[in-house]
Design a protein around this motif. Structure first.
Motif, PDB file in Angstrom:
ATOM      1  N   THR A 224      33.943  44.186  47.395  1.00  0.00           N
ATOM      2  CA  THR A 224      33.997  45.182  46.126  1.00  0.00           C
ATOM      3  C   THR A 224      34.898  46.200  46.511  1.00  0.00           C
ATOM      4  O   THR A 224      35.797  46.359  45.543  1.00  0.00           O
ATOM      5  N   ALA A 225      35.111  46.733  47.867  1.00  0.00           N
ATOM      6  CA  ALA A 225      36.168  47.752  48.144  1.00  0.00           C
ATOM      7  C   ALA A 225      37.697  46.858  48.085  1.00  0.00           C
ATOM      8  O   ALA A 225      38.225  47.548  47.608  1.00  0.00           O
ATOM      9  N   ALA A 226      37.668  45.752  48.446  1.00  0.00           N
ATOM     10  CA  ALA A 226      38.873  44.988  48.415  1.00  0.00           C
ATOM     11  C   ALA A 226      39.404  44.816  46.807  1.00  0.00           C
ATOM     12  O   ALA A 226      40.554  44.859  46.576  1.00  0.00           O
ATOM     13  N   LEU A 227      38.485  44.344  45.996  1.00  0.00           N
ATOM     14  CA  LEU A 227      38.562  44.277  44.704  1.00  0.00           C
ATOM     15  C   LEU A 227      39.189  45.773  43.987  1.00  0.00           C
ATOM     16  O   LEU A 227      40.080  45.738  43.217  1.00  0.00           O
ATOM     17  N   GLY A 228      38.587  46.951  44.493  1.00  0.00           N
ATOM     18  CA  GLY A 228      38.870  48.087  43.912  1.00  0.00           C
ATOM     19  C   GLY A 228      40.428  48.337  44.387  1.00  0.00           C
ATOM     20  O   GLY A 228      41.565  48.926  43.449  1.00  0.00           O
ATOM     21  N   LEU A 229      40.846  48.013  45.570  1.00  0.00           N
ATOM     22  CA  LEU A 229      42.287  48.255  46.008  1.00  0.00           C
ATOM     23  C   LEU A 229      43.250  47.426  45.231  1.00  0.00           C
ATOM     24  O   LEU A 229      44.335  47.731  44.933  1.00  0.00           O
ATOM     25  N   MET A 230      42.655  46.161  45.050  1.00  0.00           N
ATOM     26  CA  MET A 230      43.397  45.174  44.096  1.00  0.00           C
ATOM     27  C   MET A 230      43.581  45.747  42.663  1.00  0.00           C
ATOM     28  O   MET A 230      45.076  45.772  42.207  1.00  0.00           O
ATOM     29  N   VAL A 231      42.691  46.420  42.062  1.00  0.00           N
ATOM     30  CA  VAL A 231      42.800  46.890  40.837  1.00  0.00           C
ATOM     31  C   VAL A 231      43.767  48.025  40.855  1.00  0.00           C
ATOM     32  O   VAL A 231      45.104  48.127  39.941  1.00  0.00           O
ATOM     33  N   ARG A 232      43.691  48.978  41.706  1.00  0.00           N
ATOM     34  CA  ARG A 232      44.653  50.005  41.973  1.00  0.00           C
ATOM     35  C   ARG A 232      45.970  49.519  42.058  1.00  0.00           C
ATOM     36  O   ARG A 232      47.029  50.178  41.401  1.00  0.00           O
ATOM     37  N   ALA A 233      46.112  48.399  43.142  1.00  0.00           N
ATOM     38  CA  ALA A 233      47.626  48.023  43.255  1.00  0.00           C
ATOM     39  C   ALA A 233      48.316  47.297  41.936  1.00  0.00           C
ATOM     40  O   ALA A 233      49.255  47.659  41.605  1.00  0.00           O
ATOM     41  N   ALA A 234      47.233  46.588  41.102  1.00  0.00           N
ATOM     42  CA  ALA A 234      47.716  46.065  39.962  1.00  0.00           C
ATOM     43  C   ALA A 234      48.456  47.037  38.987  1.00  0.00           C
ATOM     44  O   ALA A 234      49.319  47.059  38.411  1.00  0.00           O
ATOM     45  N   GLY A 235      47.391  48.185  38.993  1.00  0.00           N
ATOM     46  CA  GLY A 235      47.821  49.219  38.165  1.00  0.00           C
ATOM     47  C   GLY A 235      49.059  49.792  38.166  1.00  0.00           C
ATOM     48  O   GLY A 235      49.937  50.614  37.390  1.00  0.00           O
ATOM     49  N   ALA A 236      49.745  49.803  39.673  1.00  0.00           N
ATOM     50  CA  ALA A 236      50.899  50.417  39.868  1.00  0.00           C
ATOM     51  C   ALA A 236      51.986  49.320  40.122  1.00  0.00           C
ATOM     52  O   ALA A 236      52.893  49.642  40.522  1.00  0.00           O
ATOM     53  N   GLY A 237      51.531  48.155  39.467  1.00  0.00           N
ATOM     54  CA  GLY A 237      52.722  47.296  39.081  1.00  0.00           C
ATOM     55  C   GLY A 237      52.898  46.298  40.375  1.00  0.00           C
ATOM     56  O   GLY A 237      53.854  45.577  40.353  1.00  0.00           O
ATOM     57  N   LYS A 238      52.134  46.311  41.488  1.00  0.00           N
ATOM     58  CA  LYS A 238      52.227  45.449  42.675  1.00  0.00           C
ATOM     59  C   LYS A 238      51.801  44.069  42.248  1.00  0.00           C
ATOM     60  O   LYS A 238      50.905  43.729  41.397  1.00  0.00           O
ATOM     61  N   LYS A 239      52.174  42.989  43.110  1.00  0.00           N
ATOM     62  CA  LYS A 239      51.850  41.635  43.022  1.00  0.00           C
ATOM     63  C   LYS A 239      50.928  41.530  44.140  1.00  0.00           C
ATOM     64  O   LYS A 239      51.094  41.965  45.332  1.00  0.00           O
ATOM     65  N   ILE A 240      49.670  40.683  43.738  1.00  0.00           N
ATOM     66  CA  ILE A 240      48.498  40.681  44.582  1.00  0.00           C
ATOM     67  C   ILE A 240      48.279  39.289  44.842  1.00  0.00           C
ATOM     68  O   ILE A 240      48.300  38.540  43.695  1.00  0.00           O
ATOM     69  N   PHE A 241      47.804  38.842  46.057  1.00  0.00           N
ATOM     70  CA  PHE A 241      47.108  37.739  46.317  1.00  0.00           C
ATOM     71  C   PHE A 241      45.912  37.870  46.853  1.00  0.00           C
ATOM     72  O   PHE A 241      45.554  38.526  47.710  1.00  0.00           O
ATOM     73  N   PHE A 242      44.801  37.020  46.060  1.00  0.00           N
ATOM     74  CA  PHE A 242      43.330  37.097  46.548  1.00  0.00           C
ATOM     75  C   PHE A 242      43.055  35.952  46.858  1.00  0.00           C
ATOM     76  O   PHE A 242      42.774  34.950  46.167  1.00  0.00           O
ATOM     77  N   GLY A 243      42.749  35.604  48.355  1.00  0.00           N
ATOM     78  CA  GLY A 243      42.478  34.318  48.735  1.00  0.00           C
ATOM     79  C   GLY A 243      41.031  34.530  49.400  1.00  0.00           C
ATOM     80  O   GLY A 243      40.884  35.365  50.187  1.00  0.00           O
ATOM     81  N   GLN A 244      40.147  33.642  48.967  1.00  0.00           N
ATOM     82  CA  GLN A 244      38.663  33.626  49.254  1.00  0.00           C
ATOM     83  C   GLN A 244      38.246  32.495  50.366  1.00  0.00           C
ATOM     84  O   GLN A 244      38.374  31.571  49.676  1.00  0.00           O
ATOM     85  N   PHE A 245      37.943  32.685  51.417  1.00  0.00           N
ATOM     86  CA  PHE A 245      37.558  31.629  52.510  1.00  0.00           C
ATOM     87  C   PHE A 245      35.979  31.575  52.328  1.00  0.00           C
ATOM     88  O   PHE A 245      35.349  32.297  51.863  1.00  0.00           O
ATOM     89  N   VAL A 246      35.570  30.438  52.653  1.00  0.00           N
ATOM     90  CA  VAL A 246      34.178  30.160  52.689  1.00  0.00           C
ATOM     91  C   VAL A 246      33.542  29.921  51.133  1.00  0.00           C
ATOM     92  O   VAL A 246      32.698  29.101  50.929  1.00  0.00           O
ATOM     93  N   LYS A 247      34.013  30.686  50.238  1.00  0.00           N
ATOM     94  CA  LYS A 247      33.479  30.693  48.875  1.00  0.00           C
ATOM     95  C   LYS A 247      34.185  29.459  48.109  1.00  0.00           C
ATOM     96  O   LYS A 247      35.258  29.383  48.303  1.00  0.00           O
ATOM     97  N   GLY A 248      33.283  28.699  47.400  1.00  0.00           N
ATOM     98  CA  GLY A 248      33.776  27.852  46.664  1.00  0.00           C
ATOM     99  C   GLY A 248      33.494  27.873  45.078  1.00  0.00           C
ATOM    100  O   GLY A 248      33.606  27.012  44.366  1.00  0.00           O
ATOM    101  N   MET A 249      32.882  29.051  44.602  1.00  0.00           N
ATOM    102  CA  MET A 249      32.557  29.164  43.465  1.00  0.00           C
ATOM    103  C   MET A 249      33.173  30.839  43.048  1.00  0.00           C
ATOM    104  O   MET A 249      33.284  31.490  43.751  1.00  0.00           O
ATOM    105  N   ALA A 250      33.548  30.514  41.661  1.00  0.00           N
ATOM    106  CA  ALA A 250      34.477  31.813  41.223  1.00  0.00           C
ATOM    107  C   ALA A 250      33.371  32.597  40.715  1.00  0.00           C
ATOM    108  O   ALA A 250      32.593  32.238  39.907  1.00  0.00           O
TER     109      ALA A 250
END
Length: 168
Positions: free
Chosen positions: A14-40
């Motif tokens: 959740t904290a990482a998602l918050g940082l991603m949203v903040r970075a997206a709002g600043a126009g940054k490009k983000i990669f979100f890779g999820q290990f172990v998880k197989g479900m969106a």
């Protein structure tokens, strides 16, 4: 900078998602890779539909936390780590989140040495976030920011099941 969000408490992803949203709002490009998880999970649906600055990939199959990893789990995680290494080299992203990488290390889906070697070549312009319980001391030593989520109380203890939109 290298961030680590670890500990046994809720809120690392959740904290990482918050940082991603903040970075997206600043126009940054983000990669979100999820290990172990197989479900969106629910957040991934929003990302795919509403936040084009975030590219998402799953590097897991089905949850094996209550069982031993199978050969396919190792293959998925190792393929994910190869993908991440290539993306780091590409320099395409400003922020990269490697969700549950610590859990993949804990289950020895790939080696700590591979991850540490990857970090040696991390360009200065990439902000890297690593989440998951059980962050190894060697990884913590490399980090610039370490946040530990500590569970004090959790409603799971009272029989509350995971709820869509809150836990997944």
């Amino acid at each position: 900078m290298i961030h680590i969000y670890t500990g046994n408490g809720k809120g690392k992803t959740t904290a990482a998602l918050g940082l991603m949203v903040r970075a997206a709002g600043a126009g940054k490009k983000i990669f979100f890779g999820q290990f172990v998880k197989g479900m969106a999970y629910s957040e991934v649906m929003l990302i795919h539909e509403q936040i084009p600055q975030i590219e998402h990939q799953l590097f897991g199959r089905k949850c094996f936390i209550k069982r031993e990893p199978e050969p396919e789990d190792y293959k998925a995680a190792q393929a994910g780590l190869r993908t991440v290494k290539e993306l780091i080299k590409s320099g395409k992203y400003d922020l990269m989140v490697l969700d549950e990488l610590n859990i993949a290390l804990y289950y020895k889906l790939f080696s700590l040495e591979e991850v540490l070697a990857m970090l040696e070549y991390l360009p200065e312009n990439i902000e890297l976030v690593i989440t998951g319980r059980y962050a190894p001391p060697e990884l913590i030593e490399k980090a610039d920011l370490i946040t530990e989520m500590k569970e004090i109380r959790h409603y799971y203890q009272n029989g509350v099941k995971a709820r869509k939109g809150i836990e997944f």
